[in-house]
Design an enzyme around this catalytic site. Structure first.
Site, PDB file in Angstrom:
ATOM      1  N   GLU A  45       5.737  -3.364   0.898  1.00 15.42           N
ATOM      2  CA  GLU A  45       5.838  -3.011  -0.520  1.00 15.42           C
ATOM      3  C   GLU A  45       5.012  -1.749  -0.680  1.00 15.42           C
ATOM      4  O   GLU A  45       3.782  -1.784  -0.670  1.00 15.42           O
ATOM      5  CB  GLU A  45       5.304  -4.153  -1.383  1.00 15.42           C
ATOM      6  CG  GLU A  45       5.815  -4.115  -2.810  1.00 15.42           C
ATOM      7  CD  GLU A  45       4.951  -3.260  -3.713  1.00 15.42           C
ATOM      8  OE1 GLU A  45       5.333  -2.074  -3.913  1.00 15.42           O
ATOM      9  OE2 GLU A  45       3.938  -3.735  -4.207  1.00 15.42           O
ATOM     10  N   LEU A  46       5.704  -0.616  -0.826  1.00 17.40           N
ATOM     11  CA  LEU A  46       5.067   0.687  -0.676  1.00 17.40           C
ATOM     12  C   LEU A  46       5.060   1.461  -1.998  1.00 17.40           C
ATOM     13  O   LEU A  46       5.190   0.888  -3.066  1.00 17.40           O
ATOM     14  CB  LEU A  46       5.774   1.462   0.436  1.00 17.40           C
ATOM     15  CG  LEU A  46       5.888   0.708   1.777  1.00 17.40           C
ATOM     16  CD1 LEU A  46       6.649   1.528   2.801  1.00 17.40           C
ATOM     17  CD2 LEU A  46       4.515   0.304   2.306  1.00 17.40           C
ATOM     18  N   GLU A  52       3.205  10.146  -6.694  1.00 18.65           N
ATOM     19  CA  GLU A  52       2.754   8.958  -7.414  1.00 18.65           C
ATOM     20  C   GLU A  52       1.343   9.181  -7.965  1.00 18.65           C
ATOM     21  O   GLU A  52       0.406   9.424  -7.207  1.00 18.65           O
ATOM     22  CB  GLU A  52       2.767   7.731  -6.496  1.00 18.65           C
ATOM     23  CG  GLU A  52       2.424   6.441  -7.211  1.00 18.65           C
ATOM     24  CD  GLU A  52       2.583   5.210  -6.335  1.00 18.65           C
ATOM     25  OE1 GLU A  52       2.754   4.120  -6.893  1.00 18.65           O
ATOM     26  OE2 GLU A  52       2.533   5.345  -5.095  1.00 18.65           O
ATOM     27  N   CYS A  71       2.349  -0.051  -8.807  1.00 13.61           N
ATOM     28  CA  CYS A  71       3.444   0.757  -8.258  1.00 13.61           C
ATOM     29  C   CYS A  71       4.595   0.921  -9.237  1.00 13.61           C
ATOM     30  O   CYS A  71       5.359   1.882  -9.142  1.00 13.61           O
ATOM     31  CB  CYS A  71       3.962   0.131  -6.964  1.00 13.61           C
ATOM     32  SG  CYS A  71       2.786   0.195  -5.605  1.00 13.61           S
ATOM     33  N   GLY A  73       0.827  -1.201   0.000  1.00 14.35           N
ATOM     34  CA  GLY A  73       0.000   0.000   0.000  1.00 14.35           C
ATOM     35  C   GLY A  73       0.858   1.246   0.000  1.00 14.35           C
ATOM     36  O   GLY A  73       2.017   1.220  -0.420  1.00 14.35           O
ATOM     37  N   SER A  74       0.302   2.322   0.509  1.00 11.04           N
ATOM     38  CA  SER A  74       0.994   3.606   0.459  1.00 11.04           C
ATOM     39  C   SER A  74       2.129   3.666   1.467  1.00 11.04           C
ATOM     40  O   SER A  74       2.126   2.977   2.496  1.00 11.04           O
ATOM     41  CB  SER A  74       0.012   4.748   0.732  1.00 11.04           C
ATOM     42  OG  SER A  74      -0.366   4.761   2.102  1.00 11.04           O
TER      43      SER A  74
END
Length: 478
Positions: A253-254, A381, A287, A233-234
């Site tokens: 996992e950002l 992003e 991402c 996520g963020s």
């Protein structure tokens, strides 16, 4: 809940092998039609606790061997394949996936389960050469890989099947129990996966599913029996989870601003189709979707012309139309934000080479050039179908541009020069460098993860089962 919403399909909780009603409900929208498509049961605090407690009991009681865990995962893969029509319907309705994206998501999920089954059978420690140390004659040492306990998987909307698989399947392969909290935007695929695991023979309690928003996630984080958090996520949310997890392990996992570099010697015939796919599949909601395409100034004119044509030809709209290549983003609110960012870039001098007006939650595939470095699409992003072309004069300049961001997930580089390829591999501060592929290149068996504000830890079954287990040292003196 309205009478219309009460007639919708229920997406319930799974706690200790039993499907249960939640303490509250919320509507799950069809992301293209923007009408309620399912009624989501939201867990209460007590139900979140019960799920963790059930997982902990099941972990303690489990006697599954590595062979048995592998067999369960293989059977689950076959059952998931059987559920392909239901999975496609859920992905298209709840996630806005096109037919192609949905089919790709399912194929990758099956591969992730099969890889995890292999890893379950071969997870092992190593011999320790104790007799290589002084006064240790006759002593033997080795390690075992042992599970951690309860793994909490908090998963996103943009890959609601394969990202879930990358957390759930390796956790089970390593011998853990799982509590899954899927995105409230896309909950159904997680339930289908859990049902397949149970049908495949996974004992009750080793897989639990609770639904809800930030409150439910926070309640799960507060449960001390959770020993590992796997989150996608963020960066902002990941940072909060990491702080609250304390000494417990995490895999993050950002966010990212994904770059791909096109050097002056690149083969554009090979590169451009890959670039279009990497920038606009899943409506740019990955991402590693190309947000910034850095192009050598010698090639910028040709790339601008050819890419503008390719992007303008992409079909967008209803994800159920087999011809559609770009469906809606996850919500009208997200689409409105992306539209504002595009307008902001144009007001600062950017030129729109392809794109058009927003249609509900659909953003037409958009290509920009001459983007100001202070524009939102340049420094934050986007997470939408928007790509910006940026010229550079030297590979050093391009590498410095990538490294200047706080993120570091993955970067692609198109070049035919080995020296440039190795220079980029050494100097780019990212988790993965893909030569003659895009930033979005991923094979499910590879180690996948980032650096800096893009997180840490690695997905990919071989690597994830090690993240979700620990070494135990055994010594024997004779």
């Amino acid at each position: 809940m309205t009478e219309t919403e009460s007639a919708l399909p229920d997406v319930r909780l799974l706690i200790d092998g039993q499907w249960a009603d939640g303490g509250d409900r919320m509507a799950v929208l069809d992301k293209y039609r923007l009408v309620p498509a399912a009624s989501l049961h939201v867990a209460s605090r007590e139900q979140a606790r019960e799920a963790v407690e059930a997982a902990h009991r099941a972990y303690i009681a489990s006697s599954l061997t590595p062979h048995e865990r592998g067999a369960i995962l293989e059977r689950a893969a076959a059952l998931l394949e059987r559920e392909t029509p239901q999975l496609i319907a859920a992905l298209q309705t709840e996630g806005g996936f096109t037919q192609t994206d949905a089919q790709g998501e399912i194929k990758r999920c099956l591969q992730t389960f099969k890889l995890s089954a292999e890893e379950a059978r071969r997870l092992a420690g190593e011999m320790i050469p104790l007799d290589g140390a002084p006064q240790q004659k006759g002593r033997i040492g080795f390690t075992l890989r042992v599970p951690l306990g309860v793994v909490c998987a908090i998963t996103p909307f943009n890959a609601p099947l394969n990202t879930v698989a990358h957390k759930v399947a390796p956790a089970i392969a390593a011998g853990n129990a799982v509590v899954l909290k899927p995105s409230t935007h896309t909950p159904t695929t997680g339930n289908i996966m859990a049902a397949c695991l149970i049908e495949a023979g996974l004992p009750a309690g080793l897989i639990n599913v609770v639904h809800g928003g930030a409150d439910v996630a926070n309640w799960l984080i507060d449960e001390p029996d959770v020993r590992f958090f796997a989150f996608t996520g963020s960066t902002e949310v990941g940072r909060s989870i990491q702080q609250r997890a304390g000494l417990r392990r995490t895999q993050m996992e950002l966010g990212s601003i994904a770059f791909t570099i096109v050097d002056d010697d690149a083969n554009l015939d090979a590169a451009l189709p890959k670039i279009v796919a990497a920038g606009f599949r899943k409506a740019g909601q990955v991402c590693t979707s190309i947000q910034m395409l850095l192009v050598h100034r010698k090639r910028i004119g040709e790339v601008e012309t050819r890419l503008a044509q390719l992007v303008s030809e992409l079909r967008y709209g209803d994800p159920r139309d087999p011809a559609t290549l770009v469906g809606p983003v996850i919500s009208v609110a997200s689409a409105e934000r992306i539209e504002r960012w595009i307008d902001d870039a144009v007001s600062r001098g950017a030129r729109k080479l392809a794109g058009g007006p927003r249609e509900g939650a659909v953003i037409p595939p958009t290509l920009l050039i001459d983007v100001n470095s202070d524009a939102q699409v340049s420094c934050r992003e986007v997470f939408g179908p928007v790509m910006s072309l940026v010229p550079f004069n030297s590979l050093d300049e391009a590498i410095d541009r990538v490294n200047a961001t706080p993120f570091g997930l993955a970067t692609g580089l198109f070049t035919n020069r080995l020296d440039g390829a190795f220079e980029a591999a050494r100097r780019l501060h990212v988790g993965g460098v893909h030569i003659n592929e895009t930033s979005s290149s991923r094979v499910d068996l590879m180690p996948y993860g980032g650096s800096k504000d893009s997180g840490f830890g690695r997905e990919g079954p071989h690597y994830a089962v090690r993240e979700m287990s620990e070494e135990r040292l055994i010594t024997l003196s004779t």
